[in-house]
Design an enzyme around this catalytic site. Structure first.
Site, PDB file in Angstrom:
ATOM      1  CB  VAL A 149      -0.954  -0.007   1.218  1.00  0.00           C
ATOM      2  CG1 VAL A 149      -1.589   1.367   1.423  1.00  0.00           C
ATOM      3  CG2 VAL A 149      -2.042  -1.062   1.024  1.00  0.00           C
ATOM      4  CD  GLU A 150       2.566   3.690   3.769  1.00  0.00           C
ATOM      5  OE1 GLU A 150       3.042   4.695   3.203  1.00  0.00           O
ATOM      6  OE2 GLU A 150       1.655   3.753   4.613  1.00  0.00           O
ATOM      7  CB  THR A 151       6.580   2.265  -1.576  1.00  0.00           C
ATOM      8  OG1 THR A 151       6.986   1.003  -1.004  1.00  0.00           O
ATOM      9  CG2 THR A 151       6.708   3.355  -0.528  1.00  0.00           C
TER      10      THR A 151
END
Length: 369
Positions: A149-151
């Protein structure tokens, strides 16, 4: 932004500008070129360097004195930071545009690209993920969900220089933000943490790239989170959240343990609501687990799949799906546990937490786990 003329600079600030103009320091040519751009956008004029700001230089002197750092080094670092024109606007809350939409939010993160990348990440780090679960109690699917989700597993770690982003939010945080004073103080501390981290580890403060808020690496740790929770999980004697997937995995697991992750506890249960459920009471604590299973059931919310015998507190979490008056847009509800709440300590949003959980589950399903 308030700019100052060159005549108003102290001698030390002038020497800092001389170093910048001369290209002093260990920065590469590509890093120097990046410093001339605001978030990859238009070129930035010299009078937007923070070396020209008395308030920035006073902050540098105070930081150096409190942290025991070389004042010339701190002045040079902050002085080379560039005001990013678009960042203050990005920090403003979005205008209210009706009800939130969980289905739309989820679609941003649960897609074939992320799932395939997650499968690759899990396969090449299977032993490390198992070691993190054994040591910290955090299952692989949660760590995989976070990094995805982050990167997208490192594909999008941000292209803003961290020093520029943090300086902009320290000295030019938008005053119209509803919590401007508290948020600006937060970023002042993050700038301090970042420079102290760079000085301690030998990291060049001009080099790291991250998000417009200064978050770094595959897990998008803010500097204070790096200092508190990042660990050397590959045993090479240094912490690298950009290039060492082992350090990323261990650091995310350590973060969750620090915030109270309970091994073996589900993140949520499906819930069935009775027609006379006490919704105002159940939703009042928001996502903070506040009800025993017995109290939860007595108020008209039945947690399924073993939730009635859950050994902790529960929260009724509402996920809106747009205008509820439109057929098919009714909100979804879950019974969130303490572990669900721990995920929201990474990003204070139930929609974010559900995306992390769902992405991890989808990757596990693709792997046949």
């Amino acid at each position: 932004m308030r700019s100052l003329s060159r005549r108003g600079l102290s001698g030390l600030a002038l020497s800092t500008l001389f170093l910048i103009a001369a290209g002093a320091g260990p920065r590469s040519a590509s890093a120097q070129n990046r410093s001339k751009r605001a978030g990859g956008g238009a070129r930035v004029a010299d009078d937007q360097l923070y070396a020209l700001r008395d308030d920035a230089m006073r902050f540098a002197d105070d930081l150096a004195a409190r942290r025991g750092l070389d004042p010339l080094w701190v002045r040079n670092a902050i002085g080379q930071a560039v005001f990013l024109r678009n960042v203050p606007r990005l920090m403003l809350p979005p205008a209210r545009g009706g009800a939130k939409n969980w289905r739309v939010y989820r679609s941003r993160f649960i897609d074939p690209v992320r799932i395939r990348a997650g499968v690759d990440f899990w396969q090449r780090n299977q032993a490390t993920l198992a070691r993190a679960q054994s040591q910290f109690g955090v299952p692989p699917e949660i760590i995989v969900g976070i990094v995805g989700v982050e990167t997208i597993y490192g594909r999008n770690v941000g292209n803003f220089r961290v020093i520029d982003a943090l300086a902009t939010l320290t000295f030019d945080f938008p005053p119209q933000h509803p919590r401007a004073q508290a948020r600006q103080a937060f970023f002042q501390d993050e700038l301090e943490q970042f420079l102290t981290l760079c000085q301690r580890t030998g990291m060049d403060p001009m080099s790291p790239l991250g998000s417009y808020a200064g978050a770094m690496g595959l897990p998008q740790f803010m500097p204070s989170s790096w200092v508190k929770y990042a660990i050397d999980f590959d045993g090479d004697g240094r912490i690298d959240l950009w290039n060492s997937e082992a350090d990323v995995i261990g650091s995310v697991a350590n973060y969750f343990r620090a915030f109270g992750w309970q091994p073996g506890m589900p993140t949520y249960y499906p819930v069935r609501l009775s027609p006379d459920a006490q919704m105002d009471t159940l939703l009042a604590p928001d996502i903070l687990p506040s009800f025993s299973p017995e109290s939860f059931i007595a108020k008209g919310a039945m947690p399924l799949n073993g939730g009635a015998s859950h050994f902790g507190k529960l929260a009724l979490v509402e996920l809106q799906n747009g205008d509820p008056s439109v057929p098919g847009n009714e909100p979804q509800y879950i019974a969130g546990t303490d572990n669900f709440y721990v995920i929201t300590r990474y990003n204070w949003s139930s929609y974010y937490a559900m995306s992390v959980i769902d992405l991890g589950d989808e990757v596990a399903r693709a792997l046949g786990k």
